[in-house]
Motif scaffolding. Structure first.
Motif, PDB file in Angstrom:
ATOM      1  N   ARG A 295       0.830  -1.192   0.000  1.00 43.01           N
ATOM      2  CA  ARG A 295       0.000   0.000   0.000  1.00 43.01           C
ATOM      3  C   ARG A 295       0.877   1.259   0.000  1.00 43.01           C
ATOM      4  O   ARG A 295       0.559   2.225  -0.672  1.00 43.01           O
ATOM      5  CB  ARG A 295      -0.896   0.012   1.239  1.00 43.01           C
ATOM      6  CG  ARG A 295      -2.003   1.021   1.176  1.00 43.01           C
ATOM      7  CD  ARG A 295      -3.174   0.489   0.373  1.00 43.01           C
ATOM      8  NE  ARG A 295      -4.327   1.378   0.485  1.00 43.01           N
ATOM      9  CZ  ARG A 295      -4.626   2.318  -0.390  1.00 43.01           C
ATOM     10  NH1 ARG A 295      -3.841   2.512  -1.432  1.00 43.01           N
ATOM     11  NH2 ARG A 295      -5.683   3.071  -0.216  1.00 43.01           N
TER      12      ARG A 295
ATOM     13  N   GLY B 204      -6.781  -2.157  -8.619  1.00 46.11           N
ATOM     14  CA  GLY B 204      -6.331  -2.401  -7.263  1.00 46.11           C
ATOM     15  C   GLY B 204      -6.420  -1.121  -6.452  1.00 46.11           C
ATOM     16  O   GLY B 204      -6.817  -0.068  -6.959  1.00 46.11           O
ATOM     17  N   SER B 205      -6.049  -1.211  -5.184  1.00 48.15           N
ATOM     18  CA  SER B 205      -6.150  -0.058  -4.290  1.00 48.15           C
ATOM     19  C   SER B 205      -4.978   0.907  -4.429  1.00 48.15           C
ATOM     20  O   SER B 205      -5.020   2.000  -3.874  1.00 48.15           O
ATOM     21  CB  SER B 205      -6.241  -0.529  -2.840  1.00 48.15           C
ATOM     22  OG  SER B 205      -7.407  -1.294  -2.650  1.00 48.15           O
TER      23      SER B 205
ATOM     24  N   GLN C  24      -0.584   7.839 -11.112  1.00 48.60           N
ATOM     25  CA  GLN C  24      -1.486   8.969 -10.938  1.00 48.60           C
ATOM     26  C   GLN C  24      -0.797  10.046 -10.130  1.00 48.60           C
ATOM     27  O   GLN C  24      -0.308   9.796  -9.022  1.00 48.60           O
ATOM     28  CB  GLN C  24      -2.776   8.535 -10.235  1.00 48.60           C
ATOM     29  CG  GLN C  24      -3.806   9.637 -10.131  1.00 48.60           C
ATOM     30  CD  GLN C  24      -5.148   9.127  -9.666  1.00 48.60           C
ATOM     31  OE1 GLN C  24      -5.241   8.182  -8.902  1.00 48.60           O
ATOM     32  NE2 GLN C  24      -6.207   9.761 -10.138  1.00 48.60           N
TER      33      GLN C  24
ATOM     34  N   LEU D 143      -1.196   2.420  -9.914  1.00 45.41           N
ATOM     35  CA  LEU D 143      -2.436   1.655  -9.942  1.00 45.41           C
ATOM     36  C   LEU D 143      -2.352   0.554 -10.982  1.00 45.41           C
ATOM     37  O   LEU D 143      -1.994   0.797 -12.130  1.00 45.41           O
ATOM     38  CB  LEU D 143      -3.617   2.569 -10.257  1.00 45.41           C
ATOM     39  CG  LEU D 143      -3.989   3.550  -9.148  1.00 45.41           C
ATOM     40  CD1 LEU D 143      -4.763   4.724  -9.702  1.00 45.41           C
ATOM     41  CD2 LEU D 143      -4.813   2.853  -8.076  1.00 45.41           C
TER      42      LEU D 143
ATOM     43  N   MET E  45       1.483   7.648  -7.097  1.00 44.27           N
ATOM     44  CA  MET E  45       0.553   6.558  -6.810  1.00 44.27           C
ATOM     45  C   MET E  45       0.526   5.656  -8.038  1.00 44.27           C
ATOM     46  O   MET E  45       0.282   6.139  -9.154  1.00 44.27           O
ATOM     47  CB  MET E  45      -0.840   7.100  -6.527  1.00 44.27           C
ATOM     48  CG  MET E  45      -1.917   6.028  -6.461  1.00 44.27           C
ATOM     49  SD  MET E  45      -1.766   4.949  -5.037  1.00 44.27           S
ATOM     50  CE  MET E  45      -2.731   5.892  -3.854  1.00 44.27           C
TER      51      MET E  45
ATOM     52  N   ARG F  21       1.367   3.628  -3.050  1.00 42.60           N
ATOM     53  CA  ARG F  21       1.932   4.979  -3.000  1.00 42.60           C
ATOM     54  C   ARG F  21       3.431   4.856  -2.774  1.00 42.60           C
ATOM     55  O   ARG F  21       3.869   4.466  -1.686  1.00 42.60           O
ATOM     56  CB  ARG F  21       1.279   5.811  -1.901  1.00 42.60           C
ATOM     57  CG  ARG F  21       1.729   7.275  -1.941  1.00 42.60           C
ATOM     58  CD  ARG F  21       0.861   8.167  -1.084  1.00 42.60           C
ATOM     59  NE  ARG F  21      -0.499   8.293  -1.563  1.00 42.60           N
ATOM     60  CZ  ARG F  21      -0.892   9.066  -2.565  1.00 42.60           C
ATOM     61  NH1 ARG F  21       0.004   9.793  -3.213  1.00 42.60           N
ATOM     62  NH2 ARG F  21      -2.161   9.129  -2.913  1.00 42.60           N
TER      63      ARG F  21
ATOM     64  N   GLN G  63      -8.068   5.481  -3.582  1.00 35.24           N
ATOM     65  CA  GLN G  63      -8.584   4.233  -4.124  1.00 35.24           C
ATOM     66  C   GLN G  63      -8.410   4.228  -5.633  1.00 35.24           C
ATOM     67  O   GLN G  63      -8.266   5.276  -6.260  1.00 35.24           O
ATOM     68  CB  GLN G  63     -10.066   4.057  -3.797  1.00 35.24           C
ATOM     69  CG  GLN G  63     -10.374   3.872  -2.327  1.00 35.24           C
ATOM     70  CD  GLN G  63     -11.847   3.564  -2.105  1.00 35.24           C
ATOM     71  OE1 GLN G  63     -12.525   3.032  -2.971  1.00 35.24           O
ATOM     72  NE2 GLN G  63     -12.338   3.890  -0.923  1.00 35.24           N
ATOM     73  N   GLY G  64      -8.463   3.030  -6.227  1.00 35.30           N
ATOM     74  CA  GLY G  64      -8.452   2.950  -7.677  1.00 35.30           C
ATOM     75  C   GLY G  64      -9.812   3.302  -8.247  1.00 35.30           C
ATOM     76  O   GLY G  64     -10.825   3.224  -7.560  1.00 35.30           O
TER      77      GLY G  64
END
Lengths: 114, 114
Positions: A9, A106-107, A37, A90, A88, A110, B42-43
C-alpha cells in the motif's frame, strides 16, 4: 468478488534502488495494466499486457519495465528509482473479449523515492 | 483513441441531480463511452458504459446524443458519498484480440455539500 491485489500500500525507496511493484488478479483476465497517478495529471498509462510474456508500451514507459510470466501476475519494475517516480501506482485487470470491458483496479501503491 | 474533454470541477448539494458532460468530437464508430468513479486513495471504479441513446443502471444514467460527440453522466439525488472524481473514457474493443488500453484524462472533481 473479483479482485486485483497490489502487494504494498505504501513503499519508501532510495534513489537508484531497483523497485518491484507486484499486482495479482483473480479474474482470469487476459489484459493487465499499470498506471501512475499524479495530482492534476489524472491517470497515465505506463505499460499494459494482453497475454503472458506480452507487453505494450503506454504513454510514459521511460524508466519502467514490466514482467508477465503468469496470467495472474503483472509486475512493474523501476530499474533505478528516481525522485520523479514518486507517485501513486495503480494496477488494473480487464477482459478484452467481452462487450463490457470495464477495468477492475487495485487499491494502489503509493511510492515515495527519497 | 478519442480525446475527451470534461469540466475540471463541479459543486452540488445533497439531493440534487448532477449532470457531467464529456465532449469527444473524434469518437470512432467502434468506440464505446465508459465512466469511472474514483474516491481518494482508491483505484477508479467502473460506473456505466454505453454506445448510443440512453443507458441506466442502479448508480447512474448515461445519455448519448445521435452524433455521439458528447455524453452526459447523470447522478440522481447525490449524497455526500458521491464526492469523487469522475472520468469519461472513449475507446474501442480492439477487435477480436481485445488488445486495448484506455486513456484516462484528468476527470471532473465533484464536491457534494450538505
Amino acid at each position: 468478488d473479483v479482485k486485483v491485489t497490489q502487494s504494498s500500500r505504501y513503499l519508501v525507496k532510495r534513489t537508484g534502488e531497483k523497485v518491484f511493484l507486484e499486482c495479482v488478479q483473480d479474474m482470469d483476465h487476459e489484459n493487465m495494466f499499470w498506471y501512475r497517478q499524479d495530482p492534476g495529471l489524472g491517470l497515465r498509462l505506463i505499460y499494459f499486457s494482453y497475454d503472458v510474456k506480452m507487453k505494450e508500451k503506454g504513454d510514459i514507459p521511460e524508466g519502467y519495465s514490466v514482467s508477465r510470466e503468469k496470467k495472474e501476475r503483472f509486475s512493474l519494475i523501476l530499474e533505478s528509482a528516481s525522485t520523479n517516480q514518486t507517485s501513486m501506482y495503480l494496477c488494473a485487470g480487464g477482459d478484452g473479449r467481452k462487450t463490457y470491458y470495464g477495468y477492475t483496479f487495485g487499491s494502489g501503491t503509493r511510492l515515495t523515492v527519497v | 483513441l478519442a480525446k475527451t474533454t470534461q469540466p475540471i470541477s463541479m459543486d452540488s448539494y445533497e439531493g440534487q441531480e448532477v449532470n457531467i458532460t464529456c465532449s469527444h468530437n473524434n469518437i470512432a464508430t467502434n468506440d464505446y463511452i465508459t465512466w469511472y468513479q474514483q474516491f481518494p486513495s482508491q483505484g477508479p471504479r467502473f460506473i456505466i458504459q454505453g454506445y448510443k441513446t440512453k443507458v441506466t443502471n442502479e448508480v447512474a444514467s448515461l445519455f448519448i446524443p445521435a452524433d455521439r460527440k458528447s455524453s452526459t453522466l447523470s447522478l440522481p439525488r447525490v449524497s455526500l458519498s458521491d464526492t469523487a472524481v469522475y472520468y469519461c473514457l472513449v475507446g474501442d474493443h480492439g477487435g477480436d484480440t481485445g488488445r486495448r488500453a484506455l486513456t484516462f484524462g484528468s476527470g471532473t472533481r465533484l464536491q457534494v455539500q450538505p
